[in-house]
Every structure is written in C-alpha cells, then in structure tokens.
Motif scaffolding. Sequence first.
Motif, PDB file in Angstrom:
ATOM      1  N   PHE A  22       0.838  -1.201   0.000  1.00  0.00           N
ATOM      2  CA  PHE A  22       0.000   0.000   0.000  1.00  0.00           C
ATOM      3  C   PHE A  22       0.873   1.253   0.000  1.00  0.00           C
ATOM      4  CE2 PHE A  22      -2.502   3.405   1.847  1.00  0.00           C
ATOM      5  CZ  PHE A  22      -3.663   3.349   1.090  1.00  0.00           C
ATOM      6  N   ASP A  23       1.911   1.248   0.809  1.00  0.00           N
ATOM      7  CA  ASP A  23       2.809   2.393   0.880  1.00  0.00           C
ATOM      8  C   ASP A  23       3.440   2.677  -0.483  1.00  0.00           C
ATOM      9  OD1 ASP A  23       4.045   4.444   2.549  1.00  0.00           O
ATOM     10  OD2 ASP A  23       5.911   3.359   2.158  1.00  0.00           O
ATOM     11  N   ALA A  24       3.745   1.624  -1.218  1.00  0.00           N
ATOM     12  CA  ALA A  24       4.389   1.784  -2.521  1.00  0.00           C
ATOM     13  C   ALA A  24       3.451   2.338  -3.591  1.00  0.00           C
ATOM     14  CB  ALA A  24       4.967   0.446  -2.974  1.00  0.00           C
ATOM     15  N   VAL A  25       2.136   2.112  -3.457  1.00  0.00           N
ATOM     16  CA  VAL A  25       1.197   2.511  -4.521  1.00  0.00           C
ATOM     17  C   VAL A  25       0.250   3.636  -4.135  1.00  0.00           C
ATOM     18  CG1 VAL A  25       1.261   0.243  -5.625  1.00  0.00           C
ATOM     19  CG2 VAL A  25      -0.519   0.746  -3.929  1.00  0.00           C
ATOM     20  N   LYS A  26       0.206   4.027  -2.886  1.00  0.00           N
ATOM     21  CA  LYS A  26      -0.799   4.988  -2.432  1.00  0.00           C
ATOM     22  C   LYS A  26      -0.727   6.324  -3.179  1.00  0.00           C
ATOM     23  CE  LYS A  26       2.003   6.508   1.468  1.00  0.00           C
ATOM     24  NZ  LYS A  26       2.192   6.389   2.919  1.00  0.00           N
ATOM     25  N   THR A  27       0.463   6.786  -3.464  1.00  0.00           N
ATOM     26  CA  THR A  27       0.593   8.060  -4.175  1.00  0.00           C
ATOM     27  C   THR A  27       0.071   7.944  -5.601  1.00  0.00           C
ATOM     28  OG1 THR A  27       2.494   8.631  -2.799  1.00  0.00           O
ATOM     29  CG2 THR A  27       2.215   9.883  -4.826  1.00  0.00           C
ATOM     30  N   SER A  28       0.323   6.811  -6.245  1.00  0.00           N
ATOM     31  CA  SER A  28      -0.172   6.601  -7.608  1.00  0.00           C
ATOM     32  C   SER A  28      -1.690   6.495  -7.635  1.00  0.00           C
ATOM     33  CB  SER A  28       0.448   5.336  -8.214  1.00  0.00           C
ATOM     34  OG  SER A  28       1.833   5.488  -8.336  1.00  0.00           O
ATOM     35  N   ILE A  29      -2.258   5.822  -6.644  1.00  0.00           N
ATOM     36  CA  ILE A  29      -3.718   5.724  -6.579  1.00  0.00           C
ATOM     37  C   ILE A  29      -4.318   7.111  -6.382  1.00  0.00           C
ATOM     38  CG2 ILE A  29      -5.687   4.828  -5.278  1.00  0.00           C
ATOM     39  CD1 ILE A  29      -3.880   2.395  -4.561  1.00  0.00           C
ATOM     40  N   ARG A  30      -3.765   7.856  -5.440  1.00  0.00           N
ATOM     41  CA  ARG A  30      -4.285   9.192  -5.136  1.00  0.00           C
ATOM     42  C   ARG A  30      -4.144  10.124  -6.335  1.00  0.00           C
ATOM     43  NH1 ARG A  30      -5.960  13.312  -5.355  1.00  0.00           N
ATOM     44  NH2 ARG A  30      -6.240  14.923  -3.794  1.00  0.00           N
ATOM     45  N   ALA A  31      -3.101   9.931  -7.138  1.00  0.00           N
ATOM     46  CA  ALA A  31      -2.865  10.781  -8.300  1.00  0.00           C
ATOM     47  C   ALA A  31      -3.688  10.360  -9.519  1.00  0.00           C
ATOM     48  CB  ALA A  31      -1.380  10.771  -8.658  1.00  0.00           C
ATOM     49  N   PHE A  32      -4.383   9.229  -9.416  1.00  0.00           N
ATOM     50  CA  PHE A  32      -5.171   8.768 -10.555  1.00  0.00           C
ATOM     51  C   PHE A  32      -6.281   9.767 -10.849  1.00  0.00           C
ATOM     52  CE2 PHE A  32      -7.785   6.090 -13.180  1.00  0.00           C
ATOM     53  CZ  PHE A  32      -6.860   5.279 -13.820  1.00  0.00           C
ATOM     54  N   GLU A  33      -6.517  10.012 -12.116  1.00  0.00           N
ATOM     55  CA  GLU A  33      -7.535  10.991 -12.504  1.00  0.00           C
ATOM     56  C   GLU A  33      -8.885  10.696 -11.853  1.00  0.00           C
ATOM     57  OE1 GLU A  33      -9.310  13.610 -15.962  1.00  0.00           O
ATOM     58  OE2 GLU A  33      -7.442  12.541 -16.257  1.00  0.00           O
ATOM     59  N   GLY A  34      -9.423  11.697 -11.183  1.00  0.00           N
ATOM     60  CA  GLY A  34     -10.728  11.570 -10.540  1.00  0.00           C
ATOM     61  C   GLY A  34     -10.656  11.239  -9.069  1.00  0.00           C
ATOM     62  N   CYS A  35      -9.513  10.719  -8.598  1.00  0.00           N
ATOM     63  CA  CYS A  35      -9.374  10.411  -7.168  1.00  0.00           C
ATOM     64  C   CYS A  35      -9.048  11.706  -6.432  1.00  0.00           C
ATOM     65  CB  CYS A  35      -8.286   9.366  -6.930  1.00  0.00           C
ATOM     66  SG  CYS A  35      -8.164   8.886  -5.187  1.00  0.00           S
ATOM     67  N   GLN A  36      -9.893  12.047  -5.478  1.00  0.00           N
ATOM     68  CA  GLN A  36      -9.731  13.301  -4.756  1.00  0.00           C
ATOM     69  C   GLN A  36      -9.230  13.121  -3.327  1.00  0.00           C
ATOM     70  OE1 GLN A  36     -13.818  14.665  -5.342  1.00  0.00           O
ATOM     71  NE2 GLN A  36     -13.058  16.112  -6.869  1.00  0.00           N
ATOM     72  N   PHE A  37      -9.225  11.878  -2.842  1.00  0.00           N
ATOM     73  CA  PHE A  37      -8.906  11.649  -1.431  1.00  0.00           C
ATOM     74  C   PHE A  37      -8.687  10.158  -1.245  1.00  0.00           C
ATOM     75  CE2 PHE A  37     -10.415  10.825   2.952  1.00  0.00           C
ATOM     76  CZ  PHE A  37      -9.684  11.759   3.667  1.00  0.00           C
ATOM     77  N   LEU A  38      -7.736   9.793  -0.404  1.00  0.00           N
ATOM     78  CA  LEU A  38      -7.485   8.384  -0.116  1.00  0.00           C
ATOM     79  C   LEU A  38      -6.997   8.252   1.311  1.00  0.00           C
ATOM     80  CD1 LEU A  38      -7.133   5.391  -1.073  1.00  0.00           C
ATOM     81  CD2 LEU A  38      -4.806   6.036  -1.746  1.00  0.00           C
ATOM     82  N   GLU A  39      -7.620   7.342   2.061  1.00  0.00           N
ATOM     83  CA  GLU A  39      -7.172   7.044   3.423  1.00  0.00           C
ATOM     84  C   GLU A  39      -7.217   5.547   3.657  1.00  0.00           C
ATOM     85  OE1 GLU A  39      -8.058  10.831   6.268  1.00  0.00           O
ATOM     86  OE2 GLU A  39      -9.685   9.393   6.070  1.00  0.00           O
ATOM     87  N   LEU A  40      -6.370   5.094   4.576  1.00  0.00           N
ATOM     88  CA  LEU A  40      -6.346   3.704   5.013  1.00  0.00           C
ATOM     89  C   LEU A  40      -6.607   3.688   6.512  1.00  0.00           C
ATOM     90  CD1 LEU A  40      -5.676   0.669   4.439  1.00  0.00           C
ATOM     91  CD2 LEU A  40      -3.300   1.232   5.029  1.00  0.00           C
ATOM     92  N   TYR A  41      -7.520   2.811   6.928  1.00  0.00           N
ATOM     93  CA  TYR A  41      -7.869   2.663   8.344  1.00  0.00           C
ATOM     94  C   TYR A  41      -7.628   1.224   8.769  1.00  0.00           C
ATOM     95  CZ  TYR A  41     -10.537   6.937   7.453  1.00  0.00           C
ATOM     96  OH  TYR A  41     -10.923   8.196   7.086  1.00  0.00           O
ATOM     97  N   ARG A  42      -7.385   1.064  10.077  1.00  0.00           N
ATOM     98  CA  ARG A  42      -7.227  -0.272  10.659  1.00  0.00           C
ATOM     99  C   ARG A  42      -8.224  -0.419  11.793  1.00  0.00           C
ATOM    100  NH1 ARG A  42      -1.369  -2.737  12.202  1.00  0.00           N
ATOM    101  NH2 ARG A  42      -1.922  -4.918  11.823  1.00  0.00           N
TER     102      ARG A  42
END
Length: 98
Positions: A22-42
């Motif tokens: 998740f740490d390796a891809v979170k920035t790419s997911i967040r930067a994907f067109e249309g993604c405005q926000f991303l959080e991970l919860y436990r």
Amino acid sequence: MFVRIVKMGFHEEHINRFLSNFDAVKTSIRAFEGCQFLELYRDKTDPSIFFTYSYWKTEQDLETYRKSNLFKNVWADTKPLFNRPAEAWSVDKLESLE
C-alpha cells in the motif's frame, strides 16, 4: 462526488506485506484521474481488518481506475493476502462536518 469504502481482512502473516505494498502505490492511486482523497484505516478490535476510503469525482473515474493496469497490479498483489472476501460499497457523501 462519491465515496468508495473497501473492507479487507488479511492473514496475520501477510499484514506487513500489505502495508508495504500500500505504501508503494498509495501516491499513484491518489494521483489517478478523478481520485480526490485516499485514506487507510485499521480496525481497533481486529488488527487484521483494514478499510480504504477514497473519494471520486464520478463513478466513471472509479471504473476507469478499476480497469487500469495500476488497479490490476494492486489487486493481483493484494487479493492473495486476504483471509476473507473483500467487501466494497459505493456511497454518496451527503454531509461532512469538520
């Protein structure tokens, strides 16, 4: 805008691998067109359960992401680590107080 909530349960021995992936891809997911926000919860009571919350401009933006190579690679790395099937909800955000 709408919110995508995904609940995932992992085998205990795979949690660190998931977190590293998740740490390796979170920035790419967040930067994907249309993604405005991303959080991970436990989960507080069961540390093998995680939730992602992502905000998307449109449902089509999420669908485009879900058909992308980025998602396919993320899912291919994540799905084998599950200890139960993932659950997902798409919900409309009605109100937010900050």
